[in-house]
Design an enzyme around this catalytic site. Sequence first.
Site, mmCIF file in Angstrom:
data_model
loop_
_atom_site.group_PDB
_atom_site.id
_atom_site.type_symbol
_atom_site.label_atom_id
_atom_site.label_comp_id
_atom_site.label_asym_id
_atom_site.label_seq_id
_atom_site.Cartn_x
_atom_site.Cartn_y
_atom_site.Cartn_z
ATOM 1 N N ARG A 80 0.844 -1.196 0.000
ATOM 2 C CA ARG A 80 0.000 0.000 0.000
ATOM 3 C C ARG A 80 0.880 1.247 0.000
ATOM 4 O O ARG A 80 0.599 2.232 -0.682
ATOM 5 C CB ARG A 80 -0.929 0.035 1.219
ATOM 6 C CG ARG A 80 -1.915 1.224 1.161
ATOM 7 C CD ARG A 80 -2.682 1.433 2.458
ATOM 8 N NE ARG A 80 -1.812 1.964 3.494
ATOM 9 C CZ ARG A 80 -1.499 1.342 4.632
ATOM 10 N NH1 ARG A 80 -1.995 0.171 4.913
ATOM 11 N NH2 ARG A 80 -0.699 1.894 5.514
ATOM 12 N N ASP A 124 -6.734 18.955 -14.808
ATOM 13 C CA ASP A 124 -7.075 17.628 -15.316
ATOM 14 C C ASP A 124 -6.635 17.580 -16.776
ATOM 15 O O ASP A 124 -7.225 18.224 -17.637
ATOM 16 C CB ASP A 124 -8.583 17.392 -15.186
ATOM 17 C CG ASP A 124 -9.019 16.004 -15.651
ATOM 18 O OD1 ASP A 124 -8.271 15.371 -16.421
ATOM 19 O OD2 ASP A 124 -10.120 15.565 -15.269
ATOM 20 N N LYS A 156 -7.710 6.265 -19.304
ATOM 21 C CA LYS A 156 -7.987 6.717 -20.657
ATOM 22 C C LYS A 156 -6.748 6.607 -21.544
ATOM 23 O O LYS A 156 -6.270 5.512 -21.799
ATOM 24 C CB LYS A 156 -8.545 8.148 -20.610
ATOM 25 C CG LYS A 156 -9.639 8.386 -19.542
ATOM 26 C CD LYS A 156 -10.820 7.451 -19.653
ATOM 27 C CE LYS A 156 -12.026 7.874 -18.837
ATOM 28 N NZ LYS A 156 -11.866 7.928 -17.373
#
Length: 379
Positions: free
Chosen positions: A46, A170, A195
């Site tokens: 993690r 973004d 994406k």
Amino acid sequence: MKFNTKTIHGGQEPDLAYGSVMPPIYQTSTFAQSTLGGHKGFVYSRSANPTRTALEKSFASIENGEFGLAFGSGLAAIDAVIKLLEPGDEVISTNDLYGGTYRLFTRIFEKFGIKFNFIGMEKASNIEKYITDNTKLIWVETPTNPMMNIIDIKTTAAIAKKYNVLLAVDNTFATPYLQRPLDLGADIVMHSATKYLGGHSDLVMGALVVKDKDLADRLYFIQNVSGAVCGPQDSFLALRGIKTLHIRMQRHCENGKAVAEYLANHSKIEKVYWPGFKSHPNHDIAKAQMNDFGGMVSFTAKGNNYNEAIKIIENLKIFTLAESLGGVESLAGHPASMTHASIPKEEREKIGVVDSLIRLSVGIEDEEDLIADLKQAIG
């Protein structure tokens, strides 16, 4: 290194164990220690994993940043940015943004006392009048989703610095192949790496890239404590995707231009939204801050009829009706009922997301096949 070389070699080195050219998939949750604190930089996956670390170095390299962070999704990356704030802080955001971002801001973080102001940012100078003593972050998408609006990053960054406010961009639609917001003055770059960075519709992932070490340390702390990290298998797939980002994006841009021009000349199409048109608002800014205009195109048919829009989408054969974007395959979506369904109808129509709007993610297939598909679907 130039960009094309960075996608393959940036931040990368052969694996130290056996010289593997591609970083191995370290499918492990924990790492052996020779004594208390005696480890090779990795303790628990993690906190850090060698495959994810290799990916994070690649993220930083292609965005000209110093520090990269990989998350389990784009929204997890956005979540980490907003966790930099405290109750009473304010955020200025573009009003034309991904519906999931809007939902996260309004349905989750507003409950914790963070205020969001959604404004039009086509004129960057408009932003300044909304800044108050409590403003701590400006959130920008450019090109925006799904209206392809262009926001002047350099001017917005100057405003942010004037008032000591963080600027996050973004960069999902453009990718660092087309624009690098950190070079234009932004503090944080965010990607839905699901994406274009991954590029093959086979993973879900988010990314953040920064230059400032103190800011990076705060974000690394949030990443570790909140735990919304991606696994080593997805990290490996994203690394593999990035290595072809430059050649994929070139074809996305070529096909996007061809599709946009075809639609603009079609007698049944009302409006086409693509930053490459000289008539597009802020085309000159897009030309200045981007290397090309991308593979995302939105359009409306004449009459603004919902049923006609759905008919076009359902008639498509090569374009696949699906959520998401940025894969090698061409996708078609209906923002009003898919990506932007979480935004109230009245609000989304103010920014142009009407019921007839169709969004295309133009893939890397043959241009002639894509245009032929649109021709038969539109009729």
